[in-house]
Design a protein around this motif. Structure first.
Motif, PDB file in Angstrom:
ATOM      1  N   MET A   9       0.829  -1.197   0.000  1.00  0.00           N
ATOM      2  CA  MET A   9       0.000   0.000   0.000  1.00  0.00           C
ATOM      3  C   MET A   9       0.862   1.245   0.000  1.00  0.00           C
ATOM      4  N   SER A  10       0.574   2.158  -0.911  1.00  0.00           N
ATOM      5  CA  SER A  10       1.154   3.504  -0.865  1.00  0.00           C
ATOM      6  C   SER A  10      -0.018   4.464  -0.994  1.00  0.00           C
ATOM      7  N   GLY A  11      -0.313   5.163   0.067  1.00  0.00           N
ATOM      8  CA  GLY A  11      -1.548   5.922   0.126  1.00  0.00           C
ATOM      9  C   GLY A  11      -1.398   7.378  -0.220  1.00  0.00           C
ATOM     10  N   THR A  12      -2.475   8.135   0.031  1.00  0.00           N
ATOM     11  CA  THR A  12      -2.520   9.544  -0.347  1.00  0.00           C
ATOM     12  C   THR A  12      -1.613  10.412   0.521  1.00  0.00           C
ATOM     13  N   SER A  13      -1.047   9.846   1.586  1.00  0.00           N
ATOM     14  CA  SER A  13      -0.074  10.621   2.366  1.00  0.00           C
ATOM     15  C   SER A  13       1.249  10.776   1.629  1.00  0.00           C
ATOM     16  N   LEU A  14       1.513   9.919   0.649  1.00  0.00           N
ATOM     17  CA  LEU A  14       2.691  10.011  -0.215  1.00  0.00           C
ATOM     18  C   LEU A  14       4.005   9.901   0.551  1.00  0.00           C
ATOM     19  N   GLY A 100      -1.066   0.326  -5.932  1.00  0.00           N
ATOM     20  CA  GLY A 100      -0.637   1.423  -6.791  1.00  0.00           C
ATOM     21  C   GLY A 100      -0.865   2.763  -6.111  1.00  0.00           C
ATOM     22  N   GLN A 101      -0.532   3.827  -6.821  1.00  0.00           N
ATOM     23  CA  GLN A 101      -0.615   5.181  -6.266  1.00  0.00           C
ATOM     24  C   GLN A 101      -1.712   5.968  -6.963  1.00  0.00           C
ATOM     25  N   THR A 102      -2.768   6.282  -6.251  1.00  0.00           N
ATOM     26  CA  THR A 102      -3.888   7.006  -6.855  1.00  0.00           C
ATOM     27  C   THR A 102      -3.472   8.427  -7.209  1.00  0.00           C
ATOM     28  N   VAL A 103      -3.661   8.793  -8.481  1.00  0.00           N
ATOM     29  CA  VAL A 103      -3.381  10.162  -8.918  1.00  0.00           C
ATOM     30  C   VAL A 103      -4.613  10.837  -9.516  1.00  0.00           C
ATOM     31  N   ALA A 118     -16.683   8.198 -15.885  1.00  0.00           N
ATOM     32  CA  ALA A 118     -16.163   7.772 -14.586  1.00  0.00           C
ATOM     33  C   ALA A 118     -14.894   6.948 -14.761  1.00  0.00           C
ATOM     34  N   TYR A 119     -13.916   7.195 -13.917  1.00  0.00           N
ATOM     35  CA  TYR A 119     -12.687   6.399 -13.938  1.00  0.00           C
ATOM     36  C   TYR A 119     -11.920   6.618 -12.653  1.00  0.00           C
ATOM     37  N   THR A 120     -10.986   5.731 -12.397  1.00  0.00           N
ATOM     38  CA  THR A 120     -10.042   5.890 -11.300  1.00  0.00           C
ATOM     39  C   THR A 120      -8.691   5.423 -11.807  1.00  0.00           C
ATOM     40  N   LEU A 121      -7.628   6.102 -11.413  1.00  0.00           N
ATOM     41  CA  LEU A 121      -6.314   5.808 -11.981  1.00  0.00           C
ATOM     42  C   LEU A 121      -5.278   5.694 -10.872  1.00  0.00           C
ATOM     43  N   GLN A 122      -4.661   4.521 -10.804  1.00  0.00           N
ATOM     44  CA  GLN A 122      -3.570   4.277  -9.873  1.00  0.00           C
ATOM     45  C   GLN A 122      -2.291   4.002 -10.658  1.00  0.00           C
ATOM     46  N   SER A 251     -16.914   9.221  -2.459  1.00  0.00           N
ATOM     47  CA  SER A 251     -15.470   9.070  -2.272  1.00  0.00           C
ATOM     48  C   SER A 251     -14.797  10.289  -2.876  1.00  0.00           C
ATOM     49  N   THR A 252     -13.572  10.541  -2.433  1.00  0.00           N
ATOM     50  CA  THR A 252     -12.859  11.733  -2.885  1.00  0.00           C
ATOM     51  C   THR A 252     -11.362  11.470  -2.849  1.00  0.00           C
ATOM     52  N   GLY A 253     -10.580  12.486  -3.117  1.00  0.00           N
ATOM     53  CA  GLY A 253      -9.131  12.332  -3.128  1.00  0.00           C
ATOM     54  C   GLY A 253      -8.451  13.683  -3.247  1.00  0.00           C
ATOM     55  N   ARG A 254      -7.184  13.636  -3.624  1.00  0.00           N
ATOM     56  CA  ARG A 254      -6.423  14.869  -3.802  1.00  0.00           C
ATOM     57  C   ARG A 254      -6.883  15.655  -5.026  1.00  0.00           C
TER      58      ARG A 254
END
Length: 379
Positions: A9-14, A100-103, A118-122, A251-254
């Motif tokens: 796991m590599s999360g949104t904290s980077l 993976g790393q969500t961007v 709709a999409y999500t990318l890691q 859901s959300t993100g950076r």
């Protein structure tokens, strides 16, 4: 008969990559090895930059995926070495679950929204990871849920249910990574559904402000925030974000809670003391999380906190103050250290995929049904 799977796991904290080797053969999972690898400052800065549109980003994203695979491979090598010392061979490890790393994370905002938007990318290169490690890799866990009309996040509530639920009480589990997400677990055996959603910012904005003002990557123990005072007008402005009032699933993100979002919010408050802004950013995370529990988890008797935010004592104290009817604790007390929970969840998700069993909860993500998540990259 042992049943070993690696989770990465590599999360949104980077901050880096965490890995666990999990034995699922018993009635309860057992973590038999742990490893982590920090990101270099340059790599962290590149991953952060790739969260927003920028020059030549397709080429840079591909190179970042390669570099992440190399970091993951080092974590796996450390895990395999520890396993070998315990008499566990690499051939006994069924697979690596690599998130993976969500961007980018852009699920449908409503059920009526266009599916093709709709999409999500890691970022990742699971083929390279399989080549470097000689192990099967399972990756791309979120896309199938998004394709089925879901948010693709959070995916950990099903795992949380298996590890943290109680027969006698409702339990809430709060993961405080860069983004905070909440799992609401009914008593085990209940017919009530598990709920889960992203609350909003976790550590991301606090860490960014701390780094900018002090040069430190995070506010250790929350001591700097505790030295400051709340700025009510700033908190009101931060909370005046439509995401917070959206119904679940969400859901959300950076993509949303970015440095640009923060900079715009801070413009009218340029004369405030930095520690007061840190205190207020901490309170934003507290409000987002306590509001989620109050809205959907009022029956909860316990809030179990995991992720890096579990080490922010000031944040934990503020969560307890905002949720006086329940007990706030960390996942350590339930036998799984805070920094191991998400990696263990992706080991579990990889195992689910290998068994061709569903990994999502439609009641959490909003998908039209149960789905097997992830794609296999054989060694």
């Amino acid at each position: 008969m042992h049943d070993y799977t690696i989770g990465l796991m590599s999360g949104t904290s980077l901050d880096g990559a965490d890995g666990v080797l999990v034995d699922f053969s018993g009635d309860t999972l057992r973590v038999v090895a742990t490893a982590s690898q920090p990101f270099t400052e340059a790599f962290r800065a590149e991953l952060l930059a790739l969260n927003t549109p920028s020059h030549n980003e397709l080429h840079r994203a591909a190179l970042a995926g390669n570099e992440l695979a190399a970091v993951y491979a080092q974590v796996v090598a450390d895990l395999v070495q520890q396993a070998s010392a315990q008499g566990i061979t690499a051939s006994q490890i069924s697979a690596i679950g690599a998130h993976g790393q969500t961007v980018r994370h852009q699920p449908r905002q409503t059920a009526a929204g266009p599916a093709n938007a709709a999409y999500t990318l890691q970022l990742n290169n699971p083929s390279l990871l399989a080549e470097l490690t000689g192990l099967d890799v399972v990756a791309d866990f979120r896309s199938r849920d998004v394709a089925a009309g879901g948010q693709g996040a959070p995916l950990v509530p099903a795992f949380h249910q298996g590890v943290f639920d109680r027969p006698d009480a409702h339990v809430a589990v709060l993961n405080l990574g860069g983004i905070s997400n909440l799992s609401l677990l009914p008593p085990s055996g209940s017919s009530l559904p598990v709920l889960g959603f992203d609350c909003g910012p976790g550590n991301a904005l606090m860490d960014a402000w701390c780094l900018q003002c002090t040069g430190q990557p995070f506010d250790a123990g929350g001591t700097w925030a505790k030295s400051g005072q709340l700025i009510p007008a700033l908190l009101a402005s931060l909370l005046d974000e439509p995401y917070f009032s959206l119904p679940i699933p969400k859901s959300t993100g950076r993509d949303l809670f970015s440095l640009a979002w923060l900079a715009e919010k801070l413009q009218p408050f340029s004369n405030e003391r930095p520690q007061d802004i840190q205190n207020t950013l901490t309170e934003l995370t507290v409000c987002a999380c306590t509001s989620g529990v109050s809205s959907y988890g009022k029956k909860s008797k316990e809030l179990i906190v995991c992720g890096g935010g579990a080490f922010n004592l000031h944040l934990l104290q503020r969560l307890q103050a905002g949720l006086p009817w329940l007990r706030v604790s960390t996942s350590d007390e339930r036998g799984l250290p805070p920094l191991q929970v998400e990696a263990a969840a992706f080991a579990w998700l990889a195992r689910q995929m290998l068994k061709r069993q569903p990994g999502n909860l439609p009641g959490v993500t909003g998908a039209v049904g149960l789905r097997v998540l992830g794609a296999l990259y054989p060694a």
